[in-house]
Design a protein around this motif. Structure first.
Motif, mmCIF file in Angstrom:
data_model
loop_
_atom_site.group_PDB
_atom_site.id
_atom_site.type_symbol
_atom_site.label_atom_id
_atom_site.label_comp_id
_atom_site.label_asym_id
_atom_site.label_seq_id
_atom_site.Cartn_x
_atom_site.Cartn_y
_atom_site.Cartn_z
ATOM 1 N N HIS A 1 -3.317 14.102 6.060
ATOM 2 C CA HIS A 1 -4.597 13.752 5.457
ATOM 3 C C HIS A 1 -4.290 13.101 4.108
ATOM 4 N N ILE A 2 -4.681 11.861 3.939
ATOM 5 C CA ILE A 2 -4.371 11.123 2.721
ATOM 6 C C ILE A 2 -5.102 11.755 1.540
ATOM 7 N N VAL A 3 -4.339 12.057 0.494
ATOM 8 C CA VAL A 3 -4.914 12.624 -0.720
ATOM 9 C C VAL A 3 -4.947 11.615 -1.863
ATOM 10 N N HIS A 4 -4.122 10.587 -1.785
ATOM 11 C CA HIS A 4 -4.148 9.544 -2.817
ATOM 12 C C HIS A 4 -3.481 8.292 -2.261
ATOM 13 N N GLU A 5 -4.068 7.146 -2.543
ATOM 14 C CA GLU A 5 -3.459 5.880 -2.136
ATOM 15 C C GLU A 5 -3.756 4.824 -3.185
ATOM 16 N N ARG A 6 -2.899 3.823 -3.202
ATOM 17 C CA ARG A 6 -3.044 2.758 -4.183
ATOM 18 C C ARG A 6 -2.453 1.472 -3.616
ATOM 19 N N VAL A 7 -3.052 0.357 -3.978
ATOM 20 C CA VAL A 7 -2.581 -0.960 -3.550
ATOM 21 C C VAL A 7 -1.950 -1.655 -4.755
ATOM 22 N N TYR A 8 -0.771 -2.233 -4.537
ATOM 23 C CA TYR A 8 -0.039 -2.964 -5.574
ATOM 24 C C TYR A 8 0.123 -4.418 -5.146
ATOM 25 N N ALA A 9 0.091 -5.325 -6.092
ATOM 26 C CA ALA A 9 0.396 -6.733 -5.827
ATOM 27 C C ALA A 9 1.924 -6.843 -5.771
ATOM 28 N N PRO B 1 -1.067 10.785 -12.363
ATOM 29 C CA PRO B 1 -1.403 12.204 -12.551
ATOM 30 C C PRO B 1 -1.909 12.905 -11.287
ATOM 31 N N GLN B 2 -2.473 12.153 -10.347
ATOM 32 C CA GLN B 2 -2.935 12.759 -9.096
ATOM 33 C C GLN B 2 -1.791 12.982 -8.112
ATOM 34 N N VAL B 3 -0.668 12.299 -8.333
ATOM 35 C CA VAL B 3 0.470 12.378 -7.416
ATOM 36 C C VAL B 3 1.586 13.245 -7.970
ATOM 37 N N ALA B 4 1.862 13.111 -9.254
ATOM 38 C CA ALA B 4 3.015 13.776 -9.875
ATOM 39 C C ALA B 4 3.136 15.266 -9.550
ATOM 40 N N PRO B 5 2.046 16.052 -9.577
ATOM 41 C CA PRO B 5 2.196 17.480 -9.261
ATOM 42 C C PRO B 5 2.632 17.752 -7.820
ATOM 43 N N ARG B 6 2.432 16.782 -6.929
ATOM 44 C CA ARG B 6 2.781 16.965 -5.516
ATOM 45 C C ARG B 6 4.138 16.334 -5.169
ATOM 46 N N ALA B 7 4.746 15.627 -6.102
ATOM 47 C CA ALA B 7 5.968 14.869 -5.812
ATOM 48 C C ALA B 7 7.091 15.743 -5.264
ATOM 49 N N LEU C 1 0.858 -1.179 0.000
ATOM 50 C CA LEU C 1 0.000 0.000 0.000
ATOM 51 C C LEU C 1 0.894 1.229 0.000
ATOM 52 N N VAL C 2 0.631 2.157 -0.907
ATOM 53 C CA VAL C 2 1.380 3.406 -0.973
ATOM 54 C C VAL C 2 0.381 4.541 -0.819
ATOM 55 N N ALA C 3 0.699 5.505 0.040
ATOM 56 C CA ALA C 3 -0.204 6.630 0.268
ATOM 57 C C ALA C 3 0.571 7.937 0.287
ATOM 58 N N LEU C 4 -0.053 8.960 -0.266
ATOM 59 C CA LEU C 4 0.489 10.313 -0.218
ATOM 60 C C LEU C 4 -0.440 11.127 0.660
ATOM 61 N N ALA C 5 0.133 11.827 1.613
ATOM 62 C CA ALA C 5 -0.667 12.645 2.519
ATOM 63 C C ALA C 5 -0.143 14.077 2.518
ATOM 64 N N GLU C 6 -1.061 15.012 2.644
ATOM 65 C CA GLU C 6 -0.703 16.412 2.832
ATOM 66 C C GLU C 6 -0.897 16.722 4.306
ATOM 67 N N THR C 7 -0.072 17.607 4.831
ATOM 68 C CA THR C 7 -0.209 17.976 6.240
ATOM 69 C C THR C 7 -1.007 19.271 6.357
ATOM 70 N N HIS C 8 -2.024 19.209 7.198
ATOM 71 C CA HIS C 8 -2.849 20.360 7.524
ATOM 72 C C HIS C 8 -2.989 20.378 9.040
ATOM 73 N N GLU C 9 -2.690 21.512 9.648
ATOM 74 C CA GLU C 9 -2.775 21.634 11.111
ATOM 75 C C GLU C 9 -1.967 20.535 11.798
ATOM 76 N N ASN C 10 -0.775 20.259 11.261
ATOM 77 C CA ASN C 10 0.158 19.269 11.806
ATOM 78 C C ASN C 10 -0.392 17.845 11.823
ATOM 79 N N ARG C 11 -1.392 17.558 11.005
ATOM 80 C CA ARG C 11 -1.923 16.203 10.897
ATOM 81 C C ARG C 11 -1.945 15.813 9.430
#
Length: 137
Positions: free
Chosen positions: A34-42, A60-66, A22-32
């Protein structure tokens, strides 16, 4: 105040196991986070974590935030020694330095998946809990 919007820090997290990753990208808001995109790989369909991460980061949902990824934490199903890990049920060897170098990440940490679960307990709120069976203390 200049009126500019502060840059959003992103965190990248993985939960790597023999069956799935499982890979997840999270943005931090108020020091917490918040997952913005996640994906499961075999997991068995990839020779290593770096190719999984390349695929995830090209989404495309992750690349701009990389470029905003400030830290990476890889939870792994296996022993972690120093900054390296070998998975118990998958022929992957992970290195924090290798992952950091491949993607230009500043901070990469490898931790055992049981340690990751334990660390997450402190972040739970009352809404995250469910009574499975009432009892008498």
């Amino acid at each position: 105040m200049t009126g500019t919007v502060p840059a959003v820090r992103c965190l990248l997290a993985t939960d790597v196991g023999g069956t799935k990753t499982l890979v997840a990208l999270a943005e931090t808001h108020e020091n917490r986070p918040h997952i913005v995109h996640e994906r499961v790989y075999a997991s068995q369909q990839y020779p290593g974590l770096e190719l999984v991460l390349r695929d995830f980061l090209s989404d495309p949902q992750v690349a701009p935030r990389a470029d905003a990824i400030a830290a990476v934490c890889c939870s792994v199903a296996g022993p972690v020694e120093g900054e390296a890990a070998t998975l118990t049920n998958l022929a992957w060897r992970l290195s924090a330095a290798s992952i950091a170098g491949a993607f230009g990440f500043g901070k990469v940490r490898l931790i055992n998946d049981f340690e990751a679960a334990g660390l997450g307990i402190a972040s739970l709120t009352a809404e995250d809990l469910a009574t499975l069976q009432t009892g008498t203390p």
